[in-house]
Design a protein around this motif. Structure first.
Motif, PDB file in Angstrom:
ATOM      1  N   GLY A  43      21.621   5.186  -4.622  1.00 15.17           N
ATOM      2  CA  GLY A  43      21.199   3.823  -4.930  1.00 15.17           C
ATOM      3  C   GLY A  43      22.319   2.802  -4.928  1.00 15.17           C
ATOM      4  O   GLY A  43      22.068   1.607  -5.107  1.00 15.17           O
ATOM      5  N   VAL A  44      23.549   3.234  -4.698  1.00 13.91           N
ATOM      6  CA  VAL A  44      24.685   2.322  -4.781  1.00 13.91           C
ATOM      7  C   VAL A  44      24.598   1.200  -3.746  1.00 13.91           C
ATOM      8  O   VAL A  44      25.103   0.106  -3.977  1.00 13.91           O
ATOM      9  CB  VAL A  44      26.025   3.090  -4.667  1.00 13.91           C
ATOM     10  N   VAL A  45      23.936   1.431  -2.625  1.00 17.07           N
ATOM     11  CA  VAL A  45      23.849   0.390  -1.594  1.00 17.07           C
ATOM     12  C   VAL A  45      23.064  -0.825  -2.067  1.00 17.07           C
ATOM     13  O   VAL A  45      23.183  -1.893  -1.479  1.00 17.07           O
ATOM     14  CB  VAL A  45      23.264   0.921  -0.267  1.00 17.07           C
ATOM     15  N   ASP A  46      22.283  -0.681  -3.122  1.00 18.02           N
ATOM     16  CA  ASP A  46      21.505  -1.801  -3.647  1.00 18.02           C
ATOM     17  C   ASP A  46      22.286  -2.636  -4.664  1.00 18.02           C
ATOM     18  O   ASP A  46      21.811  -3.678  -5.095  1.00 18.02           O
ATOM     19  CB  ASP A  46      20.212  -1.286  -4.290  1.00 18.02           C
ATOM     20  N   GLU A  47      23.473  -2.194  -5.047  1.00 22.34           N
ATOM     21  CA  GLU A  47      24.290  -2.937  -6.008  1.00 22.34           C
ATOM     22  C   GLU A  47      24.954  -4.128  -5.325  1.00 22.34           C
ATOM     23  O   GLU A  47      25.268  -4.076  -4.139  1.00 22.34           O
ATOM     24  CB  GLU A  47      25.399  -2.042  -6.563  1.00 22.34           C
ATOM     25  N   PRO A  48      25.219  -5.193  -6.084  1.00 25.16           N
ATOM     26  CA  PRO A  48      25.994  -6.303  -5.518  1.00 25.16           C
ATOM     27  C   PRO A  48      27.407  -5.839  -5.197  1.00 25.16           C
ATOM     28  O   PRO A  48      28.015  -5.096  -5.967  1.00 25.16           O
ATOM     29  CB  PRO A  48      26.020  -7.338  -6.638  1.00 25.16           C
ATOM     30  N   ARG A  49      27.910  -6.244  -4.056  1.00 24.18           N
ATOM     31  CA  ARG A  49      29.235  -5.818  -3.627  1.00 24.18           C
ATOM     32  C   ARG A  49      30.316  -6.830  -4.001  1.00 24.18           C
ATOM     33  O   ARG A  49      31.447  -6.479  -4.211  1.00 24.18           O
ATOM     34  CB  ARG A  49      29.249  -5.578  -2.117  1.00 24.18           C
ATOM     35  N   GLY A  50      29.981  -8.086  -3.994  1.00 24.16           N
ATOM     36  CA  GLY A  50      30.966  -9.121  -4.263  1.00 24.16           C
ATOM     37  C   GLY A  50      31.423  -9.784  -2.975  1.00 24.16           C
ATOM     38  O   GLY A  50      30.739  -9.732  -1.958  1.00 24.16           O
ATOM     39  N   ILE A  51      32.596 -10.374  -3.028  1.00 23.03           N
ATOM     40  CA  ILE A  51      33.152 -11.108  -1.893  1.00 23.03           C
ATOM     41  C   ILE A  51      33.975 -10.156  -1.034  1.00 23.03           C
ATOM     42  O   ILE A  51      34.863  -9.465  -1.538  1.00 23.03           O
ATOM     43  CB  ILE A  51      34.021 -12.276  -2.388  1.00 23.03           C
ATOM     44  N   ARG A  52      33.700 -10.153   0.242  1.00 18.07           N
ATOM     45  CA  ARG A  52      34.389  -9.279   1.198  1.00 18.07           C
ATOM     46  C   ARG A  52      35.696  -9.927   1.628  1.00 18.07           C
ATOM     47  O   ARG A  52      35.726 -11.077   2.045  1.00 18.07           O
ATOM     48  CB  ARG A  52      33.491  -9.069   2.410  1.00 18.07           C
ATOM     49  N   ALA A  53      36.789  -9.171   1.543  1.00 19.69           N
ATOM     50  CA  ALA A  53      38.075  -9.680   2.015  1.00 19.69           C
ATOM     51  C   ALA A  53      39.120  -8.585   2.014  1.00 19.69           C
ATOM     52  O   ALA A  53      39.593  -8.226   0.951  1.00 19.69           O
ATOM     53  CB  ALA A  53      38.536 -10.834   1.140  1.00 19.69           C
ATOM     54  N   PRO A  54      39.504  -8.032   3.110  1.00 15.73           N
ATOM     55  CA  PRO A  54      38.931  -8.118   4.441  1.00 15.73           C
ATOM     56  C   PRO A  54      37.908  -7.008   4.644  1.00 15.73           C
ATOM     57  O   PRO A  54      37.865  -6.047   3.891  1.00 15.73           O
ATOM     58  CB  PRO A  54      40.140  -7.904   5.343  1.00 15.73           C
ATOM     59  N   GLY A  55      37.136  -7.118   5.703  1.00 13.10           N
ATOM     60  CA  GLY A  55      36.179  -6.072   6.019  1.00 13.10           C
ATOM     61  C   GLY A  55      34.973  -6.580   6.768  1.00 13.10           C
ATOM     62  O   GLY A  55      34.971  -7.684   7.299  1.00 13.10           O
ATOM     63  N   LEU A  56      33.935  -5.768   6.785  1.00 13.33           N
ATOM     64  CA  LEU A  56      32.710  -6.032   7.530  1.00 13.33           C
ATOM     65  C   LEU A  56      31.524  -5.908   6.587  1.00 13.33           C
ATOM     66  O   LEU A  56      31.465  -4.984   5.779  1.00 13.33           O
ATOM     67  CB  LEU A  56      32.561  -5.001   8.659  1.00 13.33           C
ATOM     68  N   ALA A  57      30.594  -6.833   6.706  1.00 10.59           N
ATOM     69  CA  ALA A  57      29.358  -6.763   5.926  1.00 10.59           C
ATOM     70  C   ALA A  57      28.216  -7.228   6.807  1.00 10.59           C
ATOM     71  O   ALA A  57      28.070  -8.412   7.080  1.00 10.59           O
ATOM     72  CB  ALA A  57      29.455  -7.628   4.678  1.00 10.59           C
ATOM     73  N   VAL A  58      27.457  -6.261   7.299  1.00  8.00           N
ATOM     74  CA  VAL A  58      26.234  -6.532   8.051  1.00  8.00           C
ATOM     75  C   VAL A  58      25.164  -5.617   7.482  1.00  8.00           C
ATOM     76  O   VAL A  58      25.491  -4.582   6.889  1.00  8.00           O
ATOM     77  CB  VAL A  58      26.406  -6.305   9.576  1.00  8.00           C
TER      78      VAL A  58
END
Length: 118
Positions: A43-58
């Motif tokens: 279920g971790v994929v449903d948690e808020p991740r925050g601000i990405r820096a650096p990386g990919l978020a799609v």
């Protein structure tokens, strides 16, 4: 996907394939004494991740460093189910969130190694 290797003193996480590029990470080396524990967590994929820096978020792929609440978490997730969370102390990251082939097996291996190191 990530490859996890345990040595007598370290947890080594190596992103595979293009994940190295997307996460800006060739490998992570964490002393076992800094590993608090690991948990298989689909279920971790449903948690808020925050601000990405650096990386990919799609949608469906999160790779790199994400900042939330003053803490940094390393994500390399590409599967909605086969995910592992590794809690750390005294490191750049407070958590590693990783897709692995066998989350339950890796959870047992990491926890046993960390317990033996502490």
């Amino acid at each position: 996907m990530n490859e996890i290797t345990l040595t007598a003193e370290e947890l080594v996480v190596e992103p595979r394939g293009l994940d190295k590029l997307w996460s800006f990470t060739r490998e992570l080396r964490i002393p076992l004494t800094h590993v608090r524990g690991a948990t298989a967590d689909p279920g971790v994929v449903d948690e808020p991740r925050g601000i990405r820096a650096p990386g990919l978020a799609v949608p469906g792929k999160y790779a790199g460093t994400f900042h939330r609440g003053g803490e940094a978490t390393f994500w390399n997730v590409s599967d909605p189910r086969d995910n592992l969370v590794v809690e750390l102390r005294d490191e750049k990251y407070v958590r590693l969130v990783l897709t692995v082939a066998d989350p339950t097996g890796e959870e047992r291996r990491i926890n046993a190694a960390a317990q033996g190191a502490n």
